[in-house]
Design a protein around this motif. Structure first.
Motif, PDB file in Angstrom:
ATOM      1  N   GLN A   1       0.763  -1.345   0.178  1.00 47.49           N
ATOM      2  CA  GLN A   1       0.045  -0.091   0.004  1.00 47.49           C
ATOM      3  C   GLN A   1       0.770   1.195   0.149  1.00 47.49           C
ATOM      4  OE1 GLN A   1      -3.234   0.398  -0.481  1.00 47.49           O
ATOM      5  NE2 GLN A   1      -2.967  -1.913  -0.935  1.00 47.49           N
ATOM      6  N   ILE A   2       1.881   1.275   0.968  1.00 49.08           N
ATOM      7  CA  ILE A   2       2.695   2.404   0.729  1.00 49.08           C
ATOM      8  C   ILE A   2       3.653   2.516  -0.532  1.00 49.08           C
ATOM      9  CG2 ILE A   2       4.969   3.375   1.858  1.00 49.08           C
ATOM     10  CD1 ILE A   2       4.008   1.706   4.529  1.00 49.08           C
ATOM     11  N   MET A   3       4.055   1.343  -1.401  1.00 48.41           N
ATOM     12  CA  MET A   3       4.510   1.441  -2.366  1.00 48.41           C
ATOM     13  C   MET A   3       3.638   2.054  -3.476  1.00 48.41           C
ATOM     14  SD  MET A   3       6.509  -2.013  -2.261  1.00 48.41           S
ATOM     15  CE  MET A   3       7.058  -2.209  -3.981  1.00 48.41           C
ATOM     16  N   LYS A   4       2.508   1.660  -3.486  1.00 46.06           N
ATOM     17  CA  LYS A   4       1.436   2.162  -4.430  1.00 46.06           C
ATOM     18  C   LYS A   4       1.187   3.816  -4.317  1.00 46.06           C
ATOM     19  CE  LYS A   4      -1.144  -1.924  -5.164  1.00 46.06           C
ATOM     20  NZ  LYS A   4      -2.417  -2.841  -4.846  1.00 46.06           N
ATOM     21  N   SER A   5       1.602   4.256  -2.994  1.00 46.55           N
ATOM     22  CA  SER A   5       1.238   5.745  -2.878  1.00 46.55           C
ATOM     23  C   SER A   5       2.527   6.360  -3.057  1.00 46.55           C
ATOM     24  CB  SER A   5       0.954   6.040  -1.531  1.00 46.55           C
ATOM     25  OG  SER A   5       1.802   5.740  -0.361  1.00 46.55           O
ATOM     26  N   VAL A   6       3.531   5.759  -3.412  1.00 49.10           N
ATOM     27  CA  VAL A   6       4.770   6.722  -3.618  1.00 49.10           C
ATOM     28  C   VAL A   6       4.919   6.915  -4.880  1.00 49.10           C
ATOM     29  CG1 VAL A   6       7.389   6.765  -3.555  1.00 49.10           C
ATOM     30  CG2 VAL A   6       5.886   5.829  -1.392  1.00 49.10           C
ATOM     31  N   VAL A   7       5.135   8.247  -5.415  1.00 47.37           N
ATOM     32  CA  VAL A   7       5.579   8.510  -6.903  1.00 47.37           C
ATOM     33  C   VAL A   7       6.776   8.775  -6.974  1.00 47.37           C
ATOM     34  CG1 VAL A   7       4.802  10.014  -8.755  1.00 47.37           C
ATOM     35  CG2 VAL A   7       3.090   9.571  -7.167  1.00 47.37           C
TER      36      VAL A   7
END
Length: 122
Positions: free
Chosen positions: A110-116
């Motif tokens: 989930q954190i990885m998906k939110s990082v651009v």
């Protein structure tokens, strides 16, 4: 003599005069984009639009979760090798360990998906 390949370092620089607070802002924007000051100014000066930054708090959180996963994996490895330190581990302990690993993986995802990632779009 062979032709020398042109490099940026061999070319004359462009100088920009700015106030200290302007420089601080430009440097902060470059850091936030994950770029050197030179690369940032070159990209922006050529019309690229910086579209994202990495939230360093999220990166720290991912590092923490990664460490947790490493420790949990180490415990599982000890159990699988019948290490005496894990002799008291029962099925419920192993199930809880596997559940914790799965939860950590989901949290990390989930954190990885939110990082651009910083990218300069043409």
């Amino acid at each position: 003599m062979g032709d020398k390949k042109k490099t940026r370092k061999g070319s004359p620089p462009i100088k920009v005069y700015c106030l200290p607070d302007e420089r601080d802002l430009i440097e902060a924007n470059a850091r936030a984009a994950g770029m050197s000051l030179s690369a940032f100014l070159l990209a922006v000066g050529q019309g690229y639009r910086i579209t994202g930054i990495v939230d360093f708090e999220q990166v720290r959180e991912m590092a923490r979760i990664n460490g947790d996963l490493g420790r949990l994996g180490g415990l599982l490895k000890l159990w699988l090798t019948n290490d005496v330190r894990t002799a008291k581990f029962g099925q419920s302990t192993i199930r809880a360990l596997l559940h914790r690993i799965e939860s950590s993986q989901n949290e990390l995802s989930q954190i990885m998906k939110s990082v651009v990632r910083p990218r300069a779009d043409p």
